[in-house]
Design a protein around this motif. Structure first.
Motif, short mmCIF file in Angstrom:
data_model
loop_
_atom_site.label_atom_id
_atom_site.label_comp_id
_atom_site.label_asym_id
_atom_site.label_seq_id
_atom_site.Cartn_x
_atom_site.Cartn_y
_atom_site.Cartn_z
N ASP A 8 -9.62 -7.55 -4.49
CA ASP A 8 -10.11 -6.40 -5.25
C ASP A 8 -11.64 -6.39 -5.34
O ASP A 8 -12.28 -5.34 -5.36
CB ASP A 8 -9.50 -6.42 -6.66
N TRP A 9 -12.23 -7.56 -5.36
CA TRP A 9 -13.69 -7.69 -5.56
C TRP A 9 -14.48 -7.38 -4.29
O TRP A 9 -15.70 -7.22 -4.35
CB TRP A 9 -14.01 -9.11 -6.02
N THR A 10 -13.80 -7.26 -3.14
CA THR A 10 -14.52 -7.01 -1.89
C THR A 10 -13.78 -5.99 -1.04
O THR A 10 -12.99 -6.35 -0.15
CB THR A 10 -14.73 -8.33 -1.10
N PRO A 11 -13.99 -4.70 -1.30
CA PRO A 11 -13.28 -3.65 -0.57
C PRO A 11 -13.45 -3.75 0.95
O PRO A 11 -12.52 -3.43 1.70
CB PRO A 11 -13.90 -2.36 -1.11
N ALA A 12 -14.61 -4.18 1.41
CA ALA A 12 -14.84 -4.25 2.85
C ALA A 12 -13.91 -5.27 3.51
O ALA A 12 -13.31 -5.01 4.56
CB ALA A 12 -16.30 -4.60 3.14
N VAL A 13 -13.79 -6.44 2.90
CA VAL A 13 -12.90 -7.47 3.44
C VAL A 13 -11.44 -7.03 3.31
O VAL A 13 -10.61 -7.26 4.20
CB VAL A 13 -13.13 -8.82 2.73
N ARG A 14 -11.15 -6.38 2.19
CA ARG A 14 -9.79 -5.86 1.98
C ARG A 14 -9.40 -4.88 3.10
O ARG A 14 -8.31 -4.95 3.66
CB ARG A 14 -9.72 -5.19 0.62
N GLU A 15 -10.33 -4.00 3.46
CA GLU A 15 -10.05 -3.04 4.53
C GLU A 15 -9.91 -3.74 5.87
O GLU A 15 -9.06 -3.38 6.68
CB GLU A 15 -11.14 -1.98 4.60
N LEU A 16 -10.71 -4.75 6.09
CA LEU A 16 -10.62 -5.50 7.35
C LEU A 16 -9.25 -6.15 7.48
O LEU A 16 -8.61 -6.08 8.54
CB LEU A 16 -11.72 -6.55 7.42
N VAL A 17 -8.79 -6.77 6.40
CA VAL A 17 -7.49 -7.44 6.44
C VAL A 17 -6.37 -6.43 6.66
O VAL A 17 -5.50 -6.62 7.51
CB VAL A 17 -7.27 -8.23 5.13
N LEU A 18 -6.40 -5.33 5.88
CA LEU A 18 -5.31 -4.36 5.97
C LEU A 18 -5.30 -3.63 7.31
O LEU A 18 -4.24 -3.39 7.89
CB LEU A 18 -5.44 -3.35 4.82
N SER A 19 -6.47 -3.26 7.80
CA SER A 19 -6.51 -2.55 9.08
C SER A 19 -6.08 -3.45 10.23
O SER A 19 -5.41 -3.00 11.17
CB SER A 19 -7.91 -1.99 9.33
N THR A 20 -6.46 -4.72 10.16
CA THR A 20 -6.03 -5.67 11.19
C THR A 20 -4.51 -5.83 11.16
O THR A 20 -3.84 -5.83 12.21
CB THR A 20 -6.70 -7.03 10.98
N TYR A 21 -3.96 -5.93 9.97
CA TYR A 21 -2.52 -6.08 9.83
C TYR A 21 -1.79 -4.82 10.31
O TYR A 21 -0.75 -4.90 10.99
CB TYR A 21 -2.16 -6.38 8.38
#
Length: 453
Positions: A284-297
């Motif tokens: 939650d604290w890092t939207p950019a990393v969150r998007e990277l993880v979700l888009s990769t998945y």
């Protein structure tokens, strides 16, 4: 010491007994609490009844005092049900009957769960024309709130109704269709349960059919370029966007003669939702990393194809509870509104993890239908049931209203009588029919009194 204790206990027992007579205790009814599926609506009714016959229902209506509210499966999020009066379930007055193989029509009890209709209708040589993606609701409850599936060529479930049986507060039984009591029929097809009890519904069905369901993942911008064309191409079509991923998926259904086949590697929507929650909790604290993880998945998820009987393909099992707001917008405004919703969500609400759900619904002429004279795109937002939905919904609702949306009657919204009268050209016509059928307001709880009182 023991003697003094016995004396003390006797004094306490005498004092309690003096305040509570046996007659009062015997006459005090046992009150059972009620709450909806998500827990957002609750009440402690004076009585909860489930009549098993028309005679029992009529006796109940004519002898009960105070407010009476029909209760279905509790899948509405708005305060349509809560009352301190009497809750009435028609669950014992369900089932399929009077099947006509020539017209492909059948009577279905108002208390029948949608999930209990498919197989009996199939065995009788019929199938519902369309269904929503949850089949736990009762038929009468679905009609009362204009519950809908998806498909640009299909209206809400109420458009499939050719006649219905309505029992008034006075116990009168009215059959309503286009020729008999036509104004009541128009009002009763979407009534919020404010006219009476709908005990039988005559549905226009079709011959049994199989559906080929296909789910395809793609980047958001690519998806938004093709969804309108896909909605026109496929019999049933909807799409989803996963917040903070840049990805979503389309979900289409088409009639097929292919043999029944399960998906090879189906994604469990309940497990998927909890995985999104887990990722939200961690990142939650890092939207950019969150998007990277979700888009990769998302890139690793294969397309999914399932072939089955119509009723088995429409519905999904929803075990992860949530609260929901859904607005139905003029279709031409839908994608513009959706882009603003995505921007506001990802700017201001990093706590959200439930996907956005977007569906298409054909317009109709039913007085209180949110699709009245409007081809619609429906945008739904969800929040996990244990978390406060109010800030998120308060951000999104003005966007949906700005683009001409009408809220789903069973989904959370902030509108009152003034706003609804502006949105529904036949509002006063409905209110007049309601007053004539229920002049004492027996079917109005606090919420409905605010709308029609």
């Amino acid at each position: 010491m023991m003697q003094r204790r016995s004396v003390l206990q006797a004094l306490v027992a005498t004092a309690v007994a003096s305040q509570m007579s046996p007659l009062a205790l015997a006459s005090e009814p046992r009150r059972l609490p009620w709450r909806n599926w998500s827990g957002s609506q609750q009440c402690l009714p004076m009585a909860r009844k489930a009549p098993a016959s028309m005679a029992e229902l009529q006796e109940l209506l004519t002898t009960t005092t105070g407010t009476i509210r029909a209760v279905g499966a509790g899948h509405s999020f708005t305060p349509l049900v809560p009352t301190d009066g009497t809750l009435v379930s028609l669950s014992r007055m369900g089932g399929v009957s009077n099947v006509d193989s020539n017209t492909l029509q059948a009577n279905i009890g108002g208390g029948t769960r949608l999930g209990d209709i498919g197989q009996p209708l199939h065995d009788a040589g019929q199938a519902l024309v369309n269904m929503p993606d949850i089949d736990e609701q009762t038929l009468a409850g679905s009609l009362a709130t204009a519950t809908h599936g998806t498909g640009a060529g299909f209206g809400c479930m109420s458009t499939q109704v050719t006649g219905l049986e309505l029992v008034t507060a006075a116990g009168d039984i009215l059959w309503c269709d286009a020729q008999t009591n036509p104004e009541i029929f128009q009002a009763a097809k979407v009534s919020l349960g404010s006219l009476g009890m709908i005990t039988q519904v005559r549905m226009q069905n079709q011959a049994p059919y199989r559906l080929r369901r296909e789910m395809i993942w793609m980047p958001l911008e690519e998806m938004l370029e093709v969804v309108d064309g896909m909605a026109n191409k496929h019999r049933n079509f909807e799409f989803f966007y996963v917040p903070f991923s840049g990805w979503g998926f389309t979900d289409s259904h088409d009639i097929t003669d292919e043999p029944i086949a399960a998906a090879e590697a189906p994604v469990d929507p309940n497990e998927g939702t909890m995985e999104l929650k887990m990722i939200r909790d961690w990142l939650d604290w890092t939207p950019a990393v969150r998007e990277l993880v979700l888009s990769t998945y998302a890139r690793t998820i294969p397309d999914e194809v399932k072939i089955g009987h119509s009723w088995s393909n429409y519905a999904n099992e929803r075990n992860v509870r949530f609260n929901e707001m859904e607005y139905h917008l003029p279709r031409e405004n839908g994608l513009k509104a959706l882009r603003e919703v995505v921007d506001a969500l990802e700017r201001d609400h990093h706590e959200v993890f439930f996907p956005l759900e977007i569906r298409y619904v054909k317009g109709d002429d039913i007085w209180l239908s949110p699709f009245y004279q409007q081809e619609s795109m429906s945008i739904a937002v969800h929040r996990y049931f244990e978390e406060d939905y109010k800030p998120y919904f308060a951000t999104i609702e003005p966007i949906l209203r700005k683009y001409g949306g009408r809220p789903h009657w069973g989904k959370l919204n902030s509108l009152g009588q003034k706003e609804f009268r502006e949105l529904y050209p036949r509002w006063d016509d409905f209110a007049e029919v309601r007053r004539e059928l229920d002049p004492q307001g027996r079917f109005l709880n606090e919420y409905l009194s605010g709308l029609f009182g």
